[in-house]
Design an enzyme around this catalytic site. Sequence first.
Site, PDB file in Angstrom:
ATOM      1  N   HIS A  47      -5.728  -6.117   0.565  1.00  0.00           N
ATOM      2  CA  HIS A  47      -6.622  -4.980   0.793  1.00  0.00           C
ATOM      3  C   HIS A  47      -8.050  -5.429   0.493  1.00  0.00           C
ATOM      4  O   HIS A  47      -8.303  -5.990  -0.579  1.00  0.00           O
ATOM      5  CB  HIS A  47      -6.308  -3.825  -0.160  1.00  0.00           C
TER       6      HIS A  47
ATOM      7  N   ASN B  26      -0.948  -5.806  -3.678  1.00  0.00           N
ATOM      8  CA  ASN B  26       0.060  -5.075  -4.432  1.00  0.00           C
ATOM      9  C   ASN B  26       1.398  -5.805  -4.305  1.00  0.00           C
ATOM     10  O   ASN B  26       1.774  -6.245  -3.214  1.00  0.00           O
ATOM     11  CB  ASN B  26       0.190  -3.648  -3.887  1.00  0.00           C
TER      12      ASN B  26
ATOM     13  N   HIS C 145      -0.086  -8.496   2.394  1.00  0.00           N
ATOM     14  CA  HIS C 145      -1.391  -8.122   2.938  1.00  0.00           C
ATOM     15  C   HIS C 145      -2.374  -8.012   1.794  1.00  0.00           C
ATOM     16  O   HIS C 145      -2.023  -7.632   0.679  1.00  0.00           O
ATOM     17  CB  HIS C 145      -1.314  -6.795   3.706  1.00  0.00           C
TER      18      HIS C 145
ATOM     19  N   VAL D 168       4.609  -1.792   1.968  1.00  0.00           N
ATOM     20  CA  VAL D 168       4.954  -2.496   3.215  1.00  0.00           C
ATOM     21  C   VAL D 168       5.310  -3.945   2.856  1.00  0.00           C
ATOM     22  O   VAL D 168       4.457  -4.687   2.350  1.00  0.00           O
ATOM     23  CB  VAL D 168       3.778  -2.468   4.221  1.00  0.00           C
TER      24      VAL D 168
HETATM   25  P1  AMP Z   1       0.697  -1.472   0.123  1.00  0.00           P
HETATM   26  O1  AMP Z   1       0.942  -0.127  -0.512  1.00  0.00           O
HETATM   27  O2  AMP Z   1      -0.103  -2.417  -0.721  1.00  0.00           O
HETATM   28  O3  AMP Z   1       2.005  -2.082   0.602  1.00  0.00           O
HETATM   29  O4  AMP Z   1      -0.230  -1.184   1.371  1.00  0.00           O
HETATM   30  C1  AMP Z   1       0.245  -0.715   2.577  1.00  0.00           C
HETATM   31  C2  AMP Z   1      -0.920  -0.100   3.264  1.00  0.00           C
HETATM   32  O5  AMP Z   1      -0.627   0.030   4.640  1.00  0.00           O
HETATM   33  C3  AMP Z   1      -1.281   1.307   2.765  1.00  0.00           C
HETATM   34  O6  AMP Z   1      -2.616   1.295   2.249  1.00  0.00           O
HETATM   35  C4  AMP Z   1      -1.161   2.171   4.006  1.00  0.00           C
HETATM   36  O7  AMP Z   1      -2.130   3.180   4.078  1.00  0.00           O
HETATM   37  C5  AMP Z   1      -1.314   1.149   5.115  1.00  0.00           C
HETATM   38  N1  AMP Z   1      -0.722   1.511   6.387  1.00  0.00           N
HETATM   39  C6  AMP Z   1       0.506   2.029   6.606  1.00  0.00           C
HETATM   40  N2  AMP Z   1       0.718   2.204   7.930  1.00  0.00           N
HETATM   41  C7  AMP Z   1      -0.411   1.773   8.558  1.00  0.00           C
HETATM   42  C8  AMP Z   1      -0.818   1.690   9.921  1.00  0.00           C
HETATM   43  N3  AMP Z   1      -0.011   2.070  10.937  1.00  0.00           N
HETATM   44  N4  AMP Z   1      -2.055   1.216  10.200  1.00  0.00           N
HETATM   45  C9  AMP Z   1      -2.878   0.823   9.195  1.00  0.00           C
HETATM   46  N5  AMP Z   1      -2.542   0.855   7.893  1.00  0.00           N
HETATM   47  C10 AMP Z   1      -1.329   1.331   7.576  1.00  0.00           C
END
Ligand code: AMP
Length: 112
Positions: free
Chosen positions: A100, A85, A98, A94
């Site tokens: 997914h 994303n 990363h 975040v």
């Molecule tokens: P994005 O929306 O692509 O930036 O993905 C961020 C992802 O991080 C989301 O799918 C969240 O559920 C995941 N996320 C947020 N905090 C944590 C955490 N502490 N441990 C594992 N995944 C997390």
Amino acid sequence: MTLFEKIVARQIPAEIVFEDEQVLAFRDINPQAPVHILIVPKRVIPRIGLAVESDASVLGHLLTCVPEVARRSGVAEGGYRLVINNGRDGGETVPHLHCHLLGGRPLAWPPG
Ligand code: AMP
């Protein structure tokens, strides 16, 4: 530090699936499929939209880790989807790049 740097540093717990010198893979805290794993480069690249040539090696390496992450999470045979994303409309929350890895059920196309 980004949230994911804190996970890399073991300051925040996570269910780690795979790790090497450059990459960490762990289960998403809010899974959108039976298997939902995040694969992150340990060195922060904020988002794919800010990637530069010197990031090519770590990004290439991250993708070469995917088959092993898929094997360890049981989706290598059934198939899976990779998603990155980027930015507001892409659903990024975040700012630490990363990938997914989603699987464990048939995934609809096009995505929402
Ligand atoms: P994005 O929306 O692509 O930036 O993905 C961020 C992802 O991080 C989301 O799918 C969240 O559920 C995941 N996320 C947020 N905090 C944590 C955490 N502490 N441990 C594992 N995944 C997390």
